[in-house]
Design a protein around this motif. Structure first.
Motif, PDB file in Angstrom:
ATOM      1  N   GLY A 108       0.817  -1.210   0.000  1.00 32.90           N
ATOM      2  CA  GLY A 108       0.000   0.000   0.000  1.00 32.90           C
ATOM      3  C   GLY A 108       0.846   1.253   0.000  1.00 32.90           C
ATOM      4  N   SER A 109       0.187   2.377   0.207  1.00 33.62           N
ATOM      5  CA  SER A 109       0.877   3.660   0.216  1.00 33.62           C
ATOM      6  C   SER A 109       0.606   4.361   1.533  1.00 33.62           C
ATOM      7  CB  SER A 109       0.392   4.550  -0.936  1.00 33.62           C
ATOM      8  OG  SER A 109      -0.988   4.837  -0.782  1.00 33.62           O
ATOM      9  N   THR A 110       1.514   5.251   1.904  1.00 32.35           N
ATOM     10  CA  THR A 110       1.327   6.043   3.106  1.00 32.35           C
ATOM     11  C   THR A 110       0.420   7.208   2.767  1.00 32.35           C
ATOM     12  OG1 THR A 110       3.535   5.440   3.835  1.00 32.35           O
ATOM     13  CG2 THR A 110       2.508   7.304   4.937  1.00 32.35           C
ATOM     14  N   ARG A 111      -0.796   7.173   3.296  1.00 30.97           N
ATOM     15  CA  ARG A 111      -1.778   8.194   2.927  1.00 30.97           C
ATOM     16  C   ARG A 111      -1.606   9.496   3.701  1.00 30.97           C
ATOM     17  NH1 ARG A 111      -4.198   3.436   1.608  1.00 30.97           N
ATOM     18  NH2 ARG A 111      -5.743   3.458  -0.046  1.00 30.97           N
ATOM     19  N   LEU A 112      -1.010   9.436   4.901  1.00 29.46           N
ATOM     20  CA  LEU A 112      -0.859  10.635   5.727  1.00 29.46           C
ATOM     21  C   LEU A 112       0.611  10.886   6.023  1.00 29.46           C
ATOM     22  CD1 LEU A 112      -3.750  10.140   8.314  1.00 29.46           C
ATOM     23  CD2 LEU A 112      -3.705  11.702   6.374  1.00 29.46           C
ATOM     24  N   ALA A 113       1.088  12.058   5.645  1.00 29.04           N
ATOM     25  CA  ALA A 113       2.452  12.452   5.992  1.00 29.04           C
ATOM     26  C   ALA A 113       2.394  13.206   7.316  1.00 29.04           C
ATOM     27  CB  ALA A 113       3.032  13.337   4.898  1.00 29.04           C
ATOM     28  N   PRO A 114       3.418  13.082   8.152  1.00 31.61           N
ATOM     29  CA  PRO A 114       3.409  13.805   9.427  1.00 31.61           C
ATOM     30  C   PRO A 114       3.395  15.307   9.195  1.00 31.61           C
ATOM     31  CG  PRO A 114       5.563  12.836   8.991  1.00 31.61           C
ATOM     32  CD  PRO A 114       4.631  12.286   7.974  1.00 31.61           C
ATOM     33  N   LYS A 115       2.490  15.990   9.854  1.00 29.19           N
ATOM     34  CA  LYS A 115       2.341  17.437   9.658  1.00 29.19           C
ATOM     35  C   LYS A 115       3.228  18.174  10.665  1.00 29.19           C
ATOM     36  CE  LYS A 115      -2.327  17.068   7.769  1.00 29.19           C
ATOM     37  NZ  LYS A 115      -1.895  17.271   6.398  1.00 29.19           N
ATOM     38  N   ILE A 116       4.512  18.107  10.443  1.00 32.49           N
ATOM     39  CA  ILE A 116       5.478  18.775  11.311  1.00 32.49           C
ATOM     40  C   ILE A 116       6.097  19.927  10.517  1.00 32.49           C
ATOM     41  CG2 ILE A 116       7.655  18.527  12.566  1.00 32.49           C
ATOM     42  CD1 ILE A 116       6.917  15.557  12.953  1.00 32.49           C
ATOM     43  N   PRO A 117       5.943  21.148  10.952  1.00 27.01           N
ATOM     44  CA  PRO A 117       6.512  22.293  10.222  1.00 27.01           C
ATOM     45  C   PRO A 117       8.002  22.098   9.961  1.00 27.01           C
ATOM     46  CG  PRO A 117       5.077  23.065  11.973  1.00 27.01           C
ATOM     47  CD  PRO A 117       5.200  21.581  12.159  1.00 27.01           C
ATOM     48  N   GLY A 118       8.403  22.365   8.724  1.00 27.50           N
ATOM     49  CA  GLY A 118       9.804  22.261   8.336  1.00 27.50           C
ATOM     50  C   GLY A 118      10.171  20.935   7.703  1.00 27.50           C
ATOM     51  N   LEU A 119       9.345  19.909   7.919  1.00 25.30           N
ATOM     52  CA  LEU A 119       9.709  18.581   7.421  1.00 25.30           C
ATOM     53  C   LEU A 119       9.670  18.531   5.890  1.00 25.30           C
ATOM     54  CD1 LEU A 119      10.536  16.049   8.967  1.00 25.30           C
ATOM     55  CD2 LEU A 119       8.197  15.212   8.719  1.00 25.30           C
ATOM     56  N   LYS A 120       8.557  18.926   5.315  1.00 26.84           N
ATOM     57  CA  LYS A 120       8.433  18.895   3.853  1.00 26.84           C
ATOM     58  C   LYS A 120       9.348  19.924   3.207  1.00 26.84           C
ATOM     59  CE  LYS A 120       5.055  18.976   0.105  1.00 26.84           C
ATOM     60  NZ  LYS A 120       5.621  17.759  -0.487  1.00 26.84           N
ATOM     61  N   GLU A 121       9.443  21.101   3.829  1.00 30.70           N
ATOM     62  CA  GLU A 121      10.230  22.186   3.241  1.00 30.70           C
ATOM     63  C   GLU A 121      11.713  21.839   3.156  1.00 30.70           C
ATOM     64  OE1 GLU A 121       6.604  23.901   5.268  1.00 30.70           O
ATOM     65  OE2 GLU A 121       8.092  22.358   5.688  1.00 30.70           O
ATOM     66  N   LEU A 122      12.207  20.961   4.032  1.00 33.52           N
ATOM     67  CA  LEU A 122      13.639  20.649   4.083  1.00 33.52           C
ATOM     68  C   LEU A 122      13.974  19.268   3.515  1.00 33.52           C
ATOM     69  CD1 LEU A 122      14.352  22.178   7.597  1.00 33.52           C
ATOM     70  CD2 LEU A 122      15.154  23.077   5.396  1.00 33.52           C
ATOM     71  N   GLU A 123      13.018  18.657   2.804  1.00 31.38           N
ATOM     72  CA  GLU A 123      13.311  17.379   2.148  1.00 31.38           C
ATOM     73  C   GLU A 123      14.467  17.560   1.173  1.00 31.38           C
ATOM     74  OE1 GLU A 123       9.829  15.818   0.299  1.00 31.38           O
ATOM     75  OE2 GLU A 123       8.848  15.319   2.189  1.00 31.38           O
ATOM     76  N   GLY A 124      15.445  16.661   1.240  1.00 31.89           N
ATOM     77  CA  GLY A 124      16.609  16.761   0.371  1.00 31.89           C
ATOM     78  C   GLY A 124      17.658  17.736   0.863  1.00 31.89           C
ATOM     79  N   ARG A 125      17.355  18.420   1.954  1.00 30.38           N
ATOM     80  CA  ARG A 125      18.301  19.362   2.567  1.00 30.38           C
ATOM     81  C   ARG A 125      18.439  19.041   4.058  1.00 30.38           C
ATOM     82  NH1 ARG A 125      15.961  24.887   1.561  1.00 30.38           N
ATOM     83  NH2 ARG A 125      14.014  23.741   1.247  1.00 30.38           N
ATOM     84  N   GLY A 126      18.619  17.770   4.319  1.00 36.10           N
ATOM     85  CA  GLY A 126      18.772  17.312   5.695  1.00 36.10           C
ATOM     86  C   GLY A 126      17.660  16.406   6.156  1.00 36.10           C
ATOM     87  N   VAL A 127      16.503  16.443   5.489  1.00 32.62           N
ATOM     88  CA  VAL A 127      15.410  15.516   5.795  1.00 32.62           C
ATOM     89  C   VAL A 127      15.476  14.359   4.811  1.00 32.62           C
ATOM     90  CG1 VAL A 127      12.910  15.163   5.788  1.00 32.62           C
ATOM     91  CG2 VAL A 127      13.879  17.215   6.841  1.00 32.62           C
ATOM     92  N   SER A 128      15.573  13.148   5.339  1.00 32.07           N
ATOM     93  CA  SER A 128      15.709  11.950   4.507  1.00 32.07           C
ATOM     94  C   SER A 128      14.689  10.902   4.941  1.00 32.07           C
ATOM     95  CB  SER A 128      17.122  11.376   4.636  1.00 32.07           C
ATOM     96  OG  SER A 128      17.227  10.122   3.972  1.00 32.07           O
ATOM     97  N   TYR A 129      14.365   9.998   4.008  1.00 35.44           N
ATOM     98  CA  TYR A 129      13.451   8.899   4.299  1.00 35.44           C
ATOM     99  C   TYR A 129      14.144   7.551   4.136  1.00 35.44           C
ATOM    100  CZ  TYR A 129       9.718  12.367   4.232  1.00 35.44           C
ATOM    101  OH  TYR A 129       8.928  13.456   4.514  1.00 35.44           O
ATOM    102  N   CYS A 130      15.468   7.555   4.063  1.00 41.30           N
ATOM    103  CA  CYS A 130      16.195   6.303   3.821  1.00 41.30           C
ATOM    104  C   CYS A 130      17.578   6.361   4.452  1.00 41.30           C
ATOM    105  CB  CYS A 130      16.311   6.039   2.317  1.00 41.30           C
ATOM    106  SG  CYS A 130      17.211   4.535   1.910  1.00 41.30           S
ATOM    107  N   ALA A 131      17.737   5.676   5.592  1.00 40.27           N
ATOM    108  CA  ALA A 131      19.027   5.690   6.285  1.00 40.27           C
ATOM    109  C   ALA A 131      20.118   5.003   5.480  1.00 40.27           C
ATOM    110  CB  ALA A 131      18.879   5.027   7.657  1.00 40.27           C
ATOM    111  N   ILE A 132      19.799   3.862   4.888  1.00 32.84           N
ATOM    112  CA  ILE A 132      20.827   3.125   4.160  1.00 32.84           C
ATOM    113  C   ILE A 132      21.302   3.902   2.932  1.00 32.84           C
ATOM    114  CG2 ILE A 132      19.369   1.766   2.588  1.00 32.84           C
ATOM    115  CD1 ILE A 132      21.141  -0.674   3.445  1.00 32.84           C
ATOM    116  N   CYS A 133      20.442   4.790   2.413  1.00 35.93           N
ATOM    117  CA  CYS A 133      20.820   5.604   1.248  1.00 35.93           C
ATOM    118  C   CYS A 133      21.751   6.744   1.649  1.00 35.93           C
ATOM    119  CB  CYS A 133      19.581   6.202   0.583  1.00 35.93           C
ATOM    120  SG  CYS A 133      18.290   5.041   0.143  1.00 35.93           S
ATOM    121  N   ASP A 134      21.467   7.378   2.789  1.00 38.85           N
ATOM    122  CA  ASP A 134      22.105   8.651   3.104  1.00 38.85           C
ATOM    123  C   ASP A 134      23.008   8.649   4.337  1.00 38.85           C
ATOM    124  OD1 ASP A 134      20.812   9.773   0.936  1.00 38.85           O
ATOM    125  OD2 ASP A 134      19.070  10.397   2.111  1.00 38.85           O
TER     126      ASP A 134
END
Length: 293
Positions: A108-134
């Motif tokens: 399935g898919s994750t239907r709800l993303a956590p609504k934490i200010p700054g999380l979406k805005e900083l994706e790729g600039r310190g916010v990651s969704y994959c430890a083994i990648c980064d």
């Protein structure tokens, strides 16, 4: 085993059925009932003379797959990788690892993303969704993992050999599993991910909690809840786009032996679409493993 299917919804069970009928040995790894079981009534589906509950439709599908010899394992999948010889795919759970010639993502898919200010805005600039990648980019640095379950702990443990300091932020919940002493635990609710100016751009700088505490962090790894298909696809380098797994017409990803079906591929979030894609993925995966033998 020939094929592992991750997820026991209509896409996963359809994939297992078709792969098993094609002669493959199939194991479904599932963490239990999914979105279908929560549906009060299903009536817009071919072959139903009267409405049925989502839970009943799900149970009937699983029973049919078991009758054909599909094996089911109840566990949470925390990781997906290639084996050391790059000849098969390895699926990790908290208690065991499983290896197969092909894997079908149908969690399935994750239907709800956590609504934490700054999380979406900083994706790729310190916010990651994959430890083994980064993890490599945070050698000797301070990192925070957001989450409280087995998935979050798995991500934190991957970061431990690289980062100088690893913190687990549970966002107001108690950890669902024992946490090693080498990982700091912060149970306060998160107010925001704060940024700093570095190298001419805004990057992650700290985690601020609702009690007013500000804790320095160079990176934030999101692992809330359990890993969905898109999270697992990212771990192995499969192409994703707009929170969906990218596949070709045969439901194959860009990673050899890895397929995806159902809600995680986007489009119509309906049982009929999931069942169709599962059938295509199951047949394609069975053909793939046959050619490798």
């Amino acid at each position: 085993m020939d094929i592992i299917v991750i997820g026991s919804g209509p896409a996963g069970v359809s994939a297992a059925l078709y792969a098993r009928r094609a002669g493959a040995a199939v194991t479904v790894i599932t963490r239990g009932s999914g979105a279908l079981a929560k549906a009060e009534k299903i009536e817009n589906y071919y072959g139903l003379a009267a409405p049925v509950t989502g839970a009943q439709l799900e149970a009937d599908g699983i029973a049919g797959a078991k009758r054909l010899g599909v094996e089911f394992v109840e566990a949470e999948v925390t990781g997906l990788s290639m084996n050391d010889e790059f000849t098969a795919l390895t699926v990790q759970t908290p208690g065991a690892s499983y290896e197969a010639g092909a894997v079908i993502l149908a969690a399935g898919s994750t239907r709800l993303a956590p609504k934490i200010p700054g999380l979406k805005e900083l994706e790729g600039r310190g916010v990651s969704y994959c430890a083994i990648c980064d993890a490599f980019f945070y050698r000797g640095k301070t990192v925070a993992v957001l989450g409280e379950g087995e998935y979050a702990l798995h991500e934190a443990e991957i970061l431990l050999p690289h980062a100088g300091r690893v913190m687990l932020f549970t966002n107001g919940k108690e950890p669902a599993a024992p946490v090693p002493e080498t990982i700091e635990v912060h149970t306060e609710k998160i107010a925001a991910i704060e940024s700093v100016q570095a190298d001419g751009m805004e990057r992650v700088g700290a985690v601020r909690t609702e009690d007013g505490a500000v804790t320095h962090a160079d990176g934030v790894f999101v692992a809330l809840g359990t890993a969905g298909s898109v999270d697992l696809a990212r771990k192995i380098g499969a192409e994703t786009e707009n929170n969906r797994v990218v596949t070709d017409s045969g439901m194959a990803t860009n990673v050899p032996g890895l397929y995806a079906a159902g809600d995680c591929t986007g489009g119509l979030l309906q049982v009929v679409k999931a069942a169709y894609e599962g059938a295509v993925a199951g047949l394609a995966a069975a053909k793939y493993v046959r050619t490798k033998k």
